[in-house]
Design a protein around this motif. Structure first.
Motif, PDB file in Angstrom:
ATOM      1  N   ALA A 193       0.824  -1.212   0.000  1.00  0.00           N
ATOM      2  CA  ALA A 193       0.000   0.000   0.000  1.00  0.00           C
ATOM      3  C   ALA A 193       0.859   1.263   0.000  1.00  0.00           C
ATOM      4  O   ALA A 193       0.520   2.243  -0.667  1.00  0.00           O
ATOM      5  CB  ALA A 193      -0.928   0.001   1.211  1.00  0.00           C
ATOM      6  N   ARG A 194       1.944   1.249   0.769  1.00  0.00           N
ATOM      7  CA  ARG A 194       2.859   2.398   0.844  1.00  0.00           C
ATOM      8  C   ARG A 194       4.240   1.944   0.411  1.00  0.00           C
ATOM      9  O   ARG A 194       4.906   1.204   1.123  1.00  0.00           O
ATOM     10  CB  ARG A 194       2.941   2.921   2.278  1.00  0.00           C
TER      11      ARG A 194
ATOM     12  N   ARG B  54       0.656   2.557  11.870  1.00  0.00           N
ATOM     13  CA  ARG B  54       1.540   1.415  11.723  1.00  0.00           C
ATOM     14  C   ARG B  54       3.013   1.811  11.702  1.00  0.00           C
ATOM     15  O   ARG B  54       3.840   1.182  12.350  1.00  0.00           O
ATOM     16  CB  ARG B  54       1.202   0.658  10.444  1.00  0.00           C
ATOM     17  N   VAL B  55       3.371   2.837  10.969  1.00  0.00           N
ATOM     18  CA  VAL B  55       4.775   3.229  10.811  1.00  0.00           C
ATOM     19  C   VAL B  55       5.203   4.010  12.045  1.00  0.00           C
ATOM     20  O   VAL B  55       4.716   5.114  12.295  1.00  0.00           O
ATOM     21  CB  VAL B  55       4.970   4.061   9.526  1.00  0.00           C
ATOM     22  N   THR B  56       6.125   3.427  12.825  1.00  0.00           N
ATOM     23  CA  THR B  56       6.564   4.044  14.075  1.00  0.00           C
ATOM     24  C   THR B  56       8.031   4.454  14.053  1.00  0.00           C
ATOM     25  O   THR B  56       8.493   5.082  14.985  1.00  0.00           O
ATOM     26  CB  THR B  56       6.356   3.075  15.249  1.00  0.00           C
TER      27      THR B  56
END
Length: 135
Positions: free
Chosen positions: A32-33, A88-90
């Motif tokens: 997706a990304r 989600r992205v941390t």
């Protein structure tokens, strides 16, 4: 000299005020990304009953704005600030430590493939894989 020694010096000079840092390898790229990567890190976890450490794995999603990471690269990731609205992205990729296939022995500083050193001078004198053809 090894690549890790200047890397460790630069981390210790920056201090821990800029966020938590982990080293791991790229496992997956998000569909997706395209700038999101799944990074696998390892950590030794103590089992209190056995009083022994075991290797534990943890996965983080990190963003790679430069898009120069490939699956299998060993990267250094840094945690993002908590005020961002990303579920989600941390983490973000700080730098690529080793590209896939370009591993350097930290003691000698020579490139290696598996357990053997890969010398630049011996590349032309390698033994051929096929000794003779069967007719």
């Amino acid at each position: 000299m090894s690549k890790l020694v200047p890397l460790i010096r630069s981390i210790t000079q920056k201090g821990s005020a800029s966020g938590t840092m982990y080293i791991g390898h790229v496992v997956q790229r998000s569909a997706a990304r395209p700038d999101a990567l799944k990074i696998q890190t390892s950590k030794m976890v103590l089992d209190r009953n056995l009083k022994k450490y075991f290797s534990g794995r943890k996965f983080y999603w990190a963003e790679d704005n430069s898009n120069d990471c490939l699956i299998g690269d060993i990267v250094l990731i840094r945690s993002l600030p908590k005020n961002l609205d990303k579920k989600r992205v941390t983490h973000k990729v700080d730098r690529v430590v080793y590209k896939l296939g370009c591993v350097v022995d930290p003691v000698t500083g020579r490139r290696c493939r598996g357990t053997e050193f890969e010398d630049e001078a011996d590349k032309g004198t390698e033994k051929p894989l096929v000794i003779e053809e069967i007719k």
